[in-house]
Design a protein around this motif. Sequence first.
Motif, PDB file in Angstrom:
ATOM      1  N   GLN A 120       0.851  -1.191   0.000  1.00 42.04           N
ATOM      2  CA  GLN A 120       0.000   0.000   0.000  1.00 42.04           C
ATOM      3  C   GLN A 120       0.887   1.241   0.000  1.00 42.04           C
ATOM      4  O   GLN A 120       2.051   1.178   0.360  1.00 42.04           O
ATOM      5  N   ALA A 121       0.294   2.359  -0.347  1.00 41.56           N
ATOM      6  CA  ALA A 121       1.064   3.605  -0.402  1.00 41.56           C
ATOM      7  C   ALA A 121       1.633   3.993   0.972  1.00 41.56           C
ATOM      8  O   ALA A 121       2.641   4.681   1.056  1.00 41.56           O
ATOM      9  N   ASP A 122       0.987   3.520   2.054  1.00 45.05           N
ATOM     10  CA  ASP A 122       1.487   3.904   3.378  1.00 45.05           C
ATOM     11  C   ASP A 122       2.645   3.027   3.849  1.00 45.05           C
ATOM     12  O   ASP A 122       3.106   3.141   4.979  1.00 45.05           O
ATOM     13  N   GLY A 123       3.120   2.116   2.994  1.00 47.78           N
ATOM     14  CA  GLY A 123       4.287   1.311   3.348  1.00 47.78           C
ATOM     15  C   GLY A 123       3.945  -0.005   4.036  1.00 47.78           C
ATOM     16  O   GLY A 123       4.841  -0.745   4.433  1.00 47.78           O
ATOM     17  N   GLN A 124       2.670  -0.303   4.182  1.00 49.00           N
ATOM     18  CA  GLN A 124       2.271  -1.576   4.777  1.00 49.00           C
ATOM     19  C   GLN A 124       1.761  -2.528   3.693  1.00 49.00           C
ATOM     20  O   GLN A 124       1.356  -2.092   2.622  1.00 49.00           O
ATOM     21  N   TYR A 125       1.809  -3.826   4.008  1.00 47.18           N
ATOM     22  CA  TYR A 125       1.243  -4.804   3.080  1.00 47.18           C
ATOM     23  C   TYR A 125      -0.161  -5.186   3.527  1.00 47.18           C
ATOM     24  O   TYR A 125      -0.433  -5.305   4.720  1.00 47.18           O
ATOM     25  N   LYS A 126      -1.030  -5.392   2.542  1.00 45.05           N
ATOM     26  CA  LYS A 126      -2.367  -5.901   2.845  1.00 45.05           C
ATOM     27  C   LYS A 126      -2.367  -7.373   2.455  1.00 45.05           C
ATOM     28  O   LYS A 126      -2.001  -7.720   1.333  1.00 45.05           O
ATOM     29  N   LEU A 127      -2.785  -8.214   3.380  1.00 42.94           N
ATOM     30  CA  LEU A 127      -2.792  -9.653   3.095  1.00 42.94           C
ATOM     31  C   LEU A 127      -3.835  -9.966   2.030  1.00 42.94           C
ATOM     32  O   LEU A 127      -5.001  -9.592   2.170  1.00 42.94           O
ATOM     33  N   VAL A 128      -3.418 -10.626   0.941  1.00 40.89           N
ATOM     34  CA  VAL A 128      -4.405 -10.980  -0.077  1.00 40.89           C
ATOM     35  C   VAL A 128      -4.568 -12.487  -0.227  1.00 40.89           C
ATOM     36  O   VAL A 128      -5.525 -12.949  -0.839  1.00 40.89           O
ATOM     37  N   HIS A 129      -3.622 -13.233   0.323  1.00 34.77           N
ATOM     38  CA  HIS A 129      -3.727 -14.683   0.156  1.00 34.77           C
ATOM     39  C   HIS A 129      -2.869 -15.382   1.209  1.00 34.77           C
ATOM     40  O   HIS A 129      -1.816 -14.879   1.568  1.00 34.77           O
ATOM     41  N   GLU A 130      -3.336 -16.516   1.710  1.00 31.88           N
ATOM     42  CA  GLU A 130      -2.421 -17.359   2.464  1.00 31.88           C
ATOM     43  C   GLU A 130      -2.711 -18.810   2.144  1.00 31.88           C
ATOM     44  O   GLU A 130      -3.820 -19.155   1.755  1.00 31.88           O
ATOM     45  N   THR A 131      -1.677 -19.655   2.262  1.00 33.76           N
ATOM     46  CA  THR A 131      -1.891 -21.062   1.950  1.00 33.76           C
ATOM     47  C   THR A 131      -2.822 -21.651   3.009  1.00 33.76           C
ATOM     48  O   THR A 131      -2.829 -21.219   4.161  1.00 33.76           O
ATOM     49  N   ASP A 132      -3.631 -22.625   2.591  1.00 34.35           N
ATOM     50  CA  ASP A 132      -4.568 -23.236   3.533  1.00 34.35           C
ATOM     51  C   ASP A 132      -3.827 -23.964   4.636  1.00 34.35           C
ATOM     52  O   ASP A 132      -4.170 -23.895   5.801  1.00 34.35           O
ATOM     53  N   ASP A 133      -2.786 -24.679   4.229  1.00 33.74           N
ATOM     54  CA  ASP A 133      -2.062 -25.490   5.203  1.00 33.74           C
ATOM     55  C   ASP A 133      -0.686 -24.913   5.455  1.00 33.74           C
ATOM     56  O   ASP A 133      -0.214 -24.068   4.711  1.00 33.74           O
ATOM     57  N   LEU A 134      -0.052 -25.407   6.512  1.00 34.75           N
ATOM     58  CA  LEU A 134       1.348 -25.052   6.744  1.00 34.75           C
ATOM     59  C   LEU A 134       2.165 -25.659   5.615  1.00 34.75           C
ATOM     60  O   LEU A 134       1.877 -26.762   5.146  1.00 34.75           O
ATOM     61  N   MET A 135       3.190 -24.931   5.173  1.00 31.47           N
ATOM     62  CA  MET A 135       4.043 -25.463   4.110  1.00 31.47           C
ATOM     63  C   MET A 135       5.201 -26.223   4.734  1.00 31.47           C
ATOM     64  O   MET A 135       5.829 -25.753   5.680  1.00 31.47           O
ATOM     65  N   GLU A 136       5.480 -27.377   4.159  1.00 30.91           N
ATOM     66  CA  GLU A 136       6.580 -28.174   4.692  1.00 30.91           C
ATOM     67  C   GLU A 136       7.909 -27.568   4.232  1.00 30.91           C
ATOM     68  O   GLU A 136       8.095 -27.299   3.053  1.00 30.91           O
TER      69      GLU A 136
END
Lengths: 308, 391
Positions: free
Chosen positions: B366-382
């Motif tokens: 974002q313009a204010d220098g922060q990230y907006k979460l748009v996606h995360e994996t359903d499971d933990l990644m090995e």
Amino acid sequence: MFDGYTTSELMSIFAMQGFAGLSLFSVFVLMALGLAIIFGQMGVINMAHGEFMILGAYTTYITSSLFQSYLPGWFGGYFFVAMILAFLICAALGMLIEWLMIRHLYHRPLDTLLATWGLSLIMQQAYRSIFGAREVGVELPEWMMGAIQVTDLVELPINGLLVMIIALSIAVALYFLMYRSGYGKKVRAVVQNRPMAEAVGINSSAIDRMTFALGCGIAGVAGSAFTMIGSTGPSSGQAYIVDTFLVVVFGGAQSLIGTIVSAFSISQAQSTMEFFLSGSMAKVLTLLVVVGILMLRPEGLMALKVRR
Amino acid sequence: MLATTVHAAPPTEEVNTTGLAVTDDTVTVGILHSVTGTMAISETGSVQAEKLAIEQINASGGVLGRQIKYVQEDGASDWPTFAEKSRKLLRQDKVAAVFGCWTSASRKAVLPVFEQYNGMLYYPTFYEGLEESPNVIYTGQEATQQIIAGIDWAVNEKGAESFYLLGSDYIWPRTSNKIARKHIDKLGLKVSGEEYYPLGHTQFNSVINKIKLKKPDVIFAIVVGGSNVAFYKQLQAAGIDPTKEKPLVLTISVTEDEIRGIGGENVEGIYASMKYFQSLDNENNKAFVKAFKEKYGDDMVIGDVTQAAYLGPWLWKAAVEKAGSFDIDKIREVSPGIEFTEAPEGYVRIHENHHLWSKGRIGLAQADGQYKLVHETDDLMEPDPFPEGYQ
């Protein structure tokens, strides 16, 4: 090498790469002119040249924040004010440094190398203490970002054009100063034969101080211009110093025209090779070619003929 | 914080059979980062996070009834110094654990020392992988966790079919792009270019021209340090506006920390593949961000590595309590499977290979220098530090 491109794409490639080469050329000219004056005309190896550039960049950063807080309506034009301030501040500091340090070291070029290297470390630490270790982002007015659309594929970045205009103006101004003014005549007289120049009444130490200040001032303007394309941090100046010396030495230390010719050949070579090879490879090849030519012509591309 | 069952402090001779710096009421650990030199910019956040974690653990009763004291050493951005200081921490100070290092070079320098004197290092940076030491717990992601998550997202959610790989010229970007290329090949998609520039390089016009000609769907950028400023400013100036997502810019090297130097307006619209963003919306993270700002000031930003550094002391505490001992061998034995449910990033678990199972996330700058979460994996990644075909 050219496979996969249509003729019109190739035309665009050459247009865009030509422009990229030209903007790299203006960057080199800006970096090297200040150094060429100090090194070429005075024989002083100024290792703090990069730090003077960063001083110009920080000046621009401060000016931009001041304009944002107090004169937001004028923000679009702050850059020109910043550039003039950068020149004045760097020139003033240059004058002070010359008086404090450099003037005691003339005729000892290797000592100027050490002394100005120490100076560069002091300046870096000062920036770190004042502005913090992080890089600062210099905010630019909207109109300086974008690009001018020429054709579908060819777009000319406005900041690249601006750097070009600044480099051109400084080169022209310097030409008139060095070759068409009384001051320039005196500088050249001092360079060619100091005792003789003094004998005809030229105050060579005043000339030295002015010249050093001028070189530092130009470094400041360069730094100010580079906020458009690069980063500003305590040690960013280090990134420029090698390229700068390369350009000056390759051009022939005492010739300002040589500096410009050398900046042109290095930038065109690098930008052409960058397109067909990878970035790192282009840099390596450029260095090799420069080293090769310097072996054949140790005095650089354009040497000044002086009777000794 | 951790659901703390208050342990009655067991006698020292039981929990420390190898002569570590443990007394009846204190245990000493080491913090080893650069606070001077070129890496200080990056490592400062890690030091702050580790000290915060230690302070919080102490406030909640310490470890096995003992308060944590720390000895901090400065690696000074110099790899031999790192080795020297780690030797001092392990031999002279007899610390029970060390939290530290950032660059792979510093980690490689201390590794033989930790193996020789059997110490335990909690290493926080995301890195290129290809390493697994019994004396290191890696709390950041190894390469596949960032890259595979990022590329899969771009392919599945954004329909990306061609990628332009770009990076600074050293081991991490090169290894990472090698993994990226392999994964892209496996998906049957196209790599339209791959290019590296020296560290500190500030002229990206040529590669930007190439990108414009090849029209890749995704620019996969692993540019580091000051070069980032030049790269993103020139991208904008050349008329590539990341907010238009054509091409889409995906990075694994720009955290909130870097954005402070680049300027939010220059990176608005780029995507980052990380496991942590300061803006993550969960109770653990809110508490962490609040505590961090209370301790270090409101204008602090917290990047991915800072969070990973915060995990170190907590994972160590959990291991010590599970083992009922400070002995390194016992900690090593119980470490696989250790969980930390209150991690700011959500939940993590230590794998047999000493890396963490964690989620892959995509953030939009974002313009204010922060990230907006748009996606995360359903499971933990090995974690997979030795992906097939890269050795």
